[in-house]
Design an enzyme around this catalytic site. Structure first.
Site, PDB file in Angstrom:
ATOM      1  N   ASP A 149       0.824  -1.211   0.000  1.00 54.03           N
ATOM      2  CA  ASP A 149       0.000   0.000   0.000  1.00 54.03           C
ATOM      3  C   ASP A 149       0.859   1.262   0.000  1.00 54.03           C
ATOM      4  OD1 ASP A 149       0.450  -1.115   2.751  1.00 54.03           O
ATOM      5  OD2 ASP A 149      -0.318   0.845   3.346  1.00 54.03           O
ATOM      6  N   ASN A 150       2.178   1.108   0.086  1.00 53.75           N
ATOM      7  CA  ASN A 150       3.093   2.251   0.040  1.00 53.75           C
ATOM      8  C   ASN A 150       3.898   2.304  -1.246  1.00 53.75           C
ATOM      9  OD1 ASN A 150       2.385   3.389   2.467  1.00 53.75           O
ATOM     10  ND2 ASN A 150       3.925   2.304   3.648  1.00 53.75           N
TER      11      ASN A 150
END
Length: 452
Positions: free
Chosen positions: A253-254
């Site tokens: 998610d980063n």
């Protein structure tokens, strides 16, 4: 509002994806708004540098909509692997996409927030950002930009007048809201959510959106998307290594599908070429240690392939994923040569130089920033001992590129080790003294100009 009429180009393309990709949210109503940092250099590229401070605060502290862009903030939905454990309960929990604009190169840019309040994805969090966390993100993004890493840019930092309790900072601590300028906020985890929900139409729709709006390519071919992401993420990993940077939390998610670094929490710059150096105190296994970052980013690219599997055959994706190592090796050689002020020679000698420099750095424990500074576009100084002879001979094969700003190269290297970060924060915390922070931003930008 005093937008630059020649440069201001608002967009709202996110709305074409539809409501299943985001939630409409409201910003927090902060007790106060004190402007601490405004990045006019970045703002000028999207037509916002002409805003006065009151207008700036109205938009980036109170989140009045930007004319012609999104009428309401959007909290994006996504999932992700966090330290290799899948989490289906993620999403923008303390931020949102506030606006979209074109920059002066025609790229679609998002204005995203950090610390702007709770959303449906906040879970048990307060949706806030500490002022220290905001200061750290500004420093990280400015430093990475100067060192040639593709990165989001901190556009605005506004102190918001709330007292926050945090387990990793002396509390209560001060609060802030950050606005970042980024080439999209679509993550690998955005695709993972759609695959998890068996939403094949959503996968195709998002693929087409990314290709068209973020890569300026036609069609909706998921294999083409994977190929582009492999290229961009491999180059990101290479630039991290050349910068000596450790992101700390390289979860899916980063990782942005444009290969642009963003979201700086427990980051550190490695003082020496130590492959085991970690940034996050909670990274007990060293999963995201300095030397393991290429592997981690490659693994994340593999998760994108897994997410795309419902709409594309596996075999051609395997071939694309196998290119990661080759692209990375070429990119890390290019990035290190750039930082050493040398022009590429040929692939074999470029790779050999990387291995030689890396070996000498590991064996001697010399400071990364000092070595690159001393070797930039000139012979490695004599005080580097015999263990550097191989590196010295290898460097002499490469033609130097012209060095800019001779005054910078007569001084000392601009670095960003953790002790200096703490030293910059200390007078802000104690006396609201921002002089060290302001001086550091100026020093970083001087380094960026000298390296350009």
């Amino acid at each position: 509002m005093t937008f630059d009429p020649q440069a201001y180009q608002p967009e709202r393309t996110l709305l074409t994806l539809g409501d299943r990709f985001y939630d409409r949210v409201e910003a927090a109503d902060f007790p106060e708004t004190r402007l601490r940092f405004r990045n006019d250099r970045a703002a000028a590229q999207v037509g916002l540098a002409t805003l006065d401070d009151a207008e700036w605060i109205a938009h980036f502290g109170r989140f009045a909509p930007l004319a012609g862009s999104l009428e309401q903030p959007l909290a994006l939905r996504y999932h992700g692997h966090q330290f290799r454990t899948y989490n289906p309960e993620l999403g923008d929990g303390r931020g949102f996409t506030f606006a979209q604009l074109r920059d002066d190169g025609g790229r679609l840019m998002d204005l995203g927030t950090k610390g702007s309040g709770q959303t449906p994805w906040s879970r048990f969090g307060d949706g806030r950002l500490t002022l220290k966390g905001g200061v750290r993100e500004v420093l990280a993004s400015e430093m990475l930009e100067a060192l040639g890493v593709p990165t989001s840019r901190s556009l605005s930092l506004i102190e918001t007048g709330e007292a926050l309790d945090r387990g990793d900072e002396p509390s209560p601590t001060r609060s802030a809201v950050l606005v970042r300028l980024s080439h999209g906020h679509i993550r690998i985890g955005t695709f993972q959510r759609l695959a998890y929900e068996q939403d094949e139409d959503g996968l195709r729709r998002l693929t087409a959106y990314v290709l068209h709006h973020l890569y300026d390519e036609p069609g909706d071919d998921p294999l083409r998307l994977l190929s582009l992401v492999v290229d961009r993420t491999a180059r990101l990993a290479a630039r991290y290594m050349a910068a000596g940077f450790v992101h700390g939390v390289l979860n899916t998610d980063n990782i942005n599908v444009t290969g642009e670094s963003f979201d700086y929490g427990p980051w550190r710059f490695a003082p020496t070429w130590d492959p085991g150096f970690t940034a996050a105190y909670f990274d007990h296994s060293g999963l995201y240690a300095f030397g393991r970052q290429p592997e981690a980013i490659n693994w994340n690219a593999m998760q994108l392939a897994v997410a795309l599997r419902p709409i594309v055959d596996a075999e051609p994706m395997i071939a694309e994923l196998e290119r990661f190592g080759t692209v990375y090796q070429a990119a890390v050689a290019e990035a290190l040569l750039w930082r050493l002020g040398r022009r590429p020679l040929d692939p074999d000698r470029d790779r050999a130089l990387v291995q030689t420099i890396g070996r000498a750095l590991r064996q001697t424990g010399e400071q990364i920033d000092q070595v690159f500074f001393d070797a930039f576009a000139q012979p490695l100084p004599a005080h580097y001992g015999p263990i550097w002879d191989e590196a010295r001979a290898a460097l002499e094969l490469f033609a130097p590129r012209a060095a800019r700003d001779a005054a910078y190269w007569r001084g000392a290297p601009c670095a960003m080790l953790i002790d200096e970060v703490e030293a910059i924060w200390a007078p802000i915390a104690a006396n609201d003294d921002w002089s060290l922070f302001d001086a550091k931003i100026a020093s970083i930008r001087a380094m960026g100009a000298a390296l350009a």
